[in-house]
Design a protein around this motif. Sequence first.
Motif, PDB file in Angstrom:
ATOM      1  N   VAL A 224      11.052  15.002 -33.646  1.00 39.18           N
ATOM      2  CA  VAL A 224       9.965  15.567 -32.834  1.00 39.18           C
ATOM      3  C   VAL A 224      10.487  16.661 -31.913  1.00 39.18           C
ATOM      4  CG1 VAL A 224       8.282  15.049 -31.012  1.00 39.18           C
ATOM      5  CG2 VAL A 224       8.563  13.471 -32.930  1.00 39.18           C
ATOM      6  N   ILE A 225      11.650  16.441 -31.310  1.00 38.90           N
ATOM      7  CA  ILE A 225      12.287  17.432 -30.441  1.00 38.90           C
ATOM      8  C   ILE A 225      13.646  17.788 -31.027  1.00 38.90           C
ATOM      9  CG2 ILE A 225      13.272  17.851 -28.147  1.00 38.90           C
ATOM     10  CD1 ILE A 225      11.137  16.004 -27.011  1.00 38.90           C
ATOM     11  N   ASP A 226      13.931  19.092 -31.141  1.00 38.23           N
ATOM     12  CA  ASP A 226      15.134  19.605 -31.794  1.00 38.23           C
ATOM     13  C   ASP A 226      15.259  19.002 -33.196  1.00 38.23           C
ATOM     14  OD1 ASP A 226      17.540  20.599 -32.653  1.00 38.23           O
ATOM     15  OD2 ASP A 226      18.648  20.099 -30.830  1.00 38.23           O
ATOM     16  N   LEU A 227      14.640  19.656 -34.147  1.00 39.27           N
ATOM     17  CA  LEU A 227      14.581  19.143 -35.517  1.00 39.27           C
ATOM     18  C   LEU A 227      15.874  19.365 -36.291  1.00 39.27           C
ATOM     19  CD1 LEU A 227      10.990  20.418 -36.458  1.00 39.27           C
ATOM     20  CD2 LEU A 227      11.670  18.468 -35.042  1.00 39.27           C
ATOM     21  N   SER A 228      16.835  20.039 -35.665  1.00 36.85           N
ATOM     22  CA  SER A 228      18.088  20.354 -36.354  1.00 36.85           C
ATOM     23  C   SER A 228      18.992  19.129 -36.442  1.00 36.85           C
ATOM     24  CB  SER A 228      18.829  21.468 -35.605  1.00 36.85           C
ATOM     25  OG  SER A 228      19.402  20.950 -34.399  1.00 36.85           O
ATOM     26  N   GLU A 229      20.079  19.286 -37.174  1.00 31.77           N
ATOM     27  CA  GLU A 229      21.072  18.213 -37.299  1.00 31.77           C
ATOM     28  C   GLU A 229      21.750  17.924 -35.965  1.00 31.77           C
ATOM     29  OE1 GLU A 229      22.267  16.218 -40.130  1.00 31.77           O
ATOM     30  OE2 GLU A 229      20.189  16.773 -40.498  1.00 31.77           O
ATOM     31  N   MET A 230      21.651  18.853 -35.010  1.00 36.65           N
ATOM     32  CA  MET A 230      22.254  18.640 -33.694  1.00 36.65           C
ATOM     33  C   MET A 230      21.571  17.491 -32.947  1.00 36.65           C
ATOM     34  SD  MET A 230      24.770  20.645 -33.391  1.00 36.65           S
ATOM     35  CE  MET A 230      25.463  22.179 -34.013  1.00 36.65           C
ATOM     36  N   GLY A 231      20.334  17.174 -33.322  1.00 40.54           N
ATOM     37  CA  GLY A 231      19.618  16.084 -32.672  1.00 40.54           C
ATOM     38  C   GLY A 231      19.788  14.746 -33.354  1.00 40.54           C
ATOM     39  N   LYS A 232      20.666  14.696 -34.327  1.00 41.64           N
ATOM     40  CA  LYS A 232      20.845  13.477 -35.124  1.00 41.64           C
ATOM     41  C   LYS A 232      21.516  12.374 -34.306  1.00 41.64           C
ATOM     42  CE  LYS A 232      22.763  11.967 -39.573  1.00 41.64           C
ATOM     43  NZ  LYS A 232      23.532  12.377 -40.778  1.00 41.64           N
ATOM     44  N   GLN A 233      21.163  11.130 -34.602  1.00 38.87           N
ATOM     45  CA  GLN A 233      21.768   9.951 -33.977  1.00 38.87           C
ATOM     46  C   GLN A 233      22.365   9.050 -35.057  1.00 38.87           C
ATOM     47  OE1 GLN A 233      19.234   7.923 -31.023  1.00 38.87           O
ATOM     48  NE2 GLN A 233      17.822   9.635 -31.131  1.00 38.87           N
ATOM     49  N   PRO A 234      23.292   8.150 -34.618  1.00 35.45           N
ATOM     50  CA  PRO A 234      23.851   7.921 -33.290  1.00 35.45           C
ATOM     51  C   PRO A 234      24.535   9.177 -32.744  1.00 35.45           C
ATOM     52  CG  PRO A 234      24.384   6.086 -34.755  1.00 35.45           C
ATOM     53  CD  PRO A 234      23.823   7.186 -35.608  1.00 35.45           C
ATOM     54  N   MET A 235      24.503   9.300 -31.413  1.00 32.59           N
ATOM     55  CA  MET A 235      25.070  10.465 -30.756  1.00 32.59           C
ATOM     56  C   MET A 235      26.095  10.012 -29.725  1.00 32.59           C
ATOM     57  SD  MET A 235      23.135  13.551 -28.668  1.00 32.59           S
ATOM     58  CE  MET A 235      22.252  14.139 -30.111  1.00 32.59           C
ATOM     59  N   SER A 236      27.224  10.690 -29.695  1.00 39.25           N
ATOM     60  CA  SER A 236      28.304  10.352 -28.756  1.00 39.25           C
ATOM     61  C   SER A 236      28.457  11.437 -27.704  1.00 39.25           C
ATOM     62  CB  SER A 236      29.640  10.186 -29.495  1.00 39.25           C
ATOM     63  OG  SER A 236      29.576   9.106 -30.400  1.00 39.25           O
ATOM     64  N   SER A 237      28.908  11.033 -26.516  1.00 37.04           N
ATOM     65  CA  SER A 237      29.198  12.003 -25.459  1.00 37.04           C
ATOM     66  C   SER A 237      30.402  12.847 -25.866  1.00 37.04           C
ATOM     67  CB  SER A 237      29.472  11.280 -24.136  1.00 37.04           C
ATOM     68  OG  SER A 237      30.547  10.361 -24.277  1.00 37.04           O
ATOM     69  N   LYS A 238      30.572  13.969 -25.202  1.00 37.43           N
ATOM     70  CA  LYS A 238      31.658  14.882 -25.583  1.00 37.43           C
ATOM     71  C   LYS A 238      33.021  14.210 -25.504  1.00 37.43           C
ATOM     72  CE  LYS A 238      28.626  18.182 -25.914  1.00 37.43           C
ATOM     73  NZ  LYS A 238      27.495  17.386 -25.419  1.00 37.43           N
ATOM     74  N   ASN A 239      33.190  13.302 -24.526  1.00 33.02           N
ATOM     75  CA  ASN A 239      34.485  12.638 -24.378  1.00 33.02           C
ATOM     76  C   ASN A 239      34.590  11.350 -25.192  1.00 33.02           C
ATOM     77  OD1 ASN A 239      32.857  10.890 -22.955  1.00 33.02           O
ATOM     78  ND2 ASN A 239      33.719  11.388 -20.943  1.00 33.02           N
ATOM     79  N   LYS A 240      33.547  11.057 -25.986  1.00 29.34           N
ATOM     80  CA  LYS A 240      33.519   9.902 -26.904  1.00 29.34           C
ATOM     81  C   LYS A 240      33.492   8.540 -26.192  1.00 29.34           C
ATOM     82  CE  LYS A 240      33.812  12.785 -30.305  1.00 29.34           C
ATOM     83  NZ  LYS A 240      32.582  13.140 -31.070  1.00 29.34           N
ATOM     84  N   ILE A 241      33.249   8.540 -24.880  1.00 33.05           N
ATOM     85  CA  ILE A 241      33.178   7.260 -24.168  1.00 33.05           C
ATOM     86  C   ILE A 241      31.877   6.524 -24.514  1.00 33.05           C
ATOM     87  CG2 ILE A 241      32.946   6.189 -21.883  1.00 33.05           C
ATOM     88  CD1 ILE A 241      34.918   8.265 -20.825  1.00 33.05           C
ATOM     89  N   TRP A 242      30.758   7.258 -24.594  1.00 39.02           N
ATOM     90  CA  TRP A 242      29.457   6.651 -24.860  1.00 39.02           C
ATOM     91  C   TRP A 242      28.939   7.049 -26.239  1.00 39.02           C
ATOM     92  CZ3 TRP A 242      27.102   3.193 -21.643  1.00 39.02           C
ATOM     93  CH2 TRP A 242      27.567   3.120 -20.332  1.00 39.02           C
TER      94      TRP A 242
END
Length: 631
Positions: free
Chosen positions: A52-70
């Motif tokens: 629905v929001i940001d239909l690109s692959e960039m919005g795909k989940q699961p999603m991790s924080s830049k530092n990979k902690i979350w």
Amino acid sequence: MCGIVGVFNLNGEVFSEKALRSMASEISHRGPDGEGYFINKGIALAHKRLAVIDLSEMGKQPMSSKNKIWTIVFNGCIYNFKELRKELKLKGCNFISKSDTEVIVEGLNYYGVKFFERLNGMFAVAAWNNQEKSLYLSRDRNGVKPLYYWFNGSSIIFASEIKAIIKHPNYKINVNFSALNEYFTFQNVFSYYTLFEGVNMLPPANTIMINNQSREIKHSSWWDYDFSKTDESMTFNDAKNETNILFNQAIERQMVADVPLGSYLSGGMDSGSITGIASKYVDRLTTFTCGFDMSEVVGVESNYDERMDAELMANHFKTEHYEQIINSGDLKWSLPTVVNHIEDLRVGMSYPNFYISRLASKFVKVCLQGTGGDELFGGYPWRYYRVFDSLNQKKFFNQYYGFWQRLMNDKMKESLFTQKVLKENLCSPRDVFERVFTFNKKLKYNSPEDHINNSLYFEIKTFLPGLLLVGDKLSMANGLEERFPFLDNDLVDFAQKIPVKHKLANLESIKKIDENIIGNKKLKYRNYDDGKNVLRKAMQIHIPKYVINRKKQGFSAPDENWYRKENANYIKDLLLKKNTISTEFINQSFISTIVDEHINKGKNHRLLIWSLMSFEWWCKIFLNGEKEFLK
């Protein structure tokens, strides 16, 4: 808007990807646009995406924080994510997508789980902290998005829908008899049990945490409704003007989408106001109405069809309008599918919701909905808001509990349930009922206004979540996201401060029940139609006057008539045959009496018959595994 599934094995055992995919496949309808998986030592997360929001692959989940902690999986929509994104960018966060998901995961990285309290929207989030080896589950303030979990002592399994949890190889389906008792009392479940033994629903505005050190679930409630702090200095005009401003703001916020968006339009004030404001932002807004074949309907139900009112309003706002006509045969066709999707039975005859969301899904991916206005602004004035014979707390509970036993009072349970159910240690529905109130220590019982505010609190904590659950399940069954402008955080916060005198008219004429009146006291005291006064005045600049003055009407099919006529044989075939499964739990003689009284003797048992049919299909689908009836 999506579906999430996950497993956390406290012993660190890696969960099977094949099993995770199998569980996630059970909720594919929630996310037909994509999927994603994250499997690590002890943790497994799955996501089904409705883009629905940001239909690109960039919005795909699961999603991790830049530092990979979350790493998170998320179902819902955050309406203030752009403001939060700006704030986080000023603190040094970099973003690679335009999604609200990335705002959540980076917000958790910066603020921790307190960040959930900053979110204005609907959400169910599972967040894995790779440093702590901790899992956090959290749910939005109003409980729009469902989240269920099963903890067996060594693993916690969670999902947007129960059907994914019961697909876990170690889960065995049994009936939770206490939840069944609640359901046949309230036509709802006020606790957070479900009909599936061991499976619980996470309460709204709650976060739970578990890790392999504590090995126990830690709950924290981070928000609750509070009608006890009304601003008595607020004038009616102040209330009206601020309500209008915040309602407009809420609709503008909730129109964020990269896909087509529309609105339901019933012909009433709430959906009409939403349509009126939304149509200012969208040229030729798409609107949807559900009506009923009234060719053989008599009595009160003959007024249930709202298509003409909706058409007039669609013409007024120049919307692109579509309507669905439901006839009596649509119940039989849809009921197994409706029960399969709702899973955990809740309020009302909900199959019209299935049809209207199916219609909308053919044209849009997001639909605005009017739910919530009645609970916040006093839209059910006949529900004993103002009818009580004492300010005493105990008497208030007695009277209000009597009213909310929608299906069965406690004395009738021995006739209803079989010995298999009665011999169990059932929780007391009365205790469950009182806990809704006593959970909030701020509630007072000293004035008529207190009683009204307590009623509003109770209904927004119980009846509203039931409506939201049904709405979520049946819209997502059709791959449609529903949004609720009345449940915007800012509007909710303000509505709770509005004095009762601005919501209900003629407070000075508060009536007390006269116990000497002969006949049905409830009917005598239902003749109120003065709710939502301040909202009516606030909306009069957006919608025609004749809509403002319309009487409150619910969204319901004329089932009292249809159960006596076209659907009578279907009801008998389902509930009164030797192969009726639910008679293991419900006495056959009781069912026979209720059906006979409705069909042949003029008594209106439509709510109870709906619940008996729904529970029979629940038994067929989930206990017996009968799937061939599903559409």
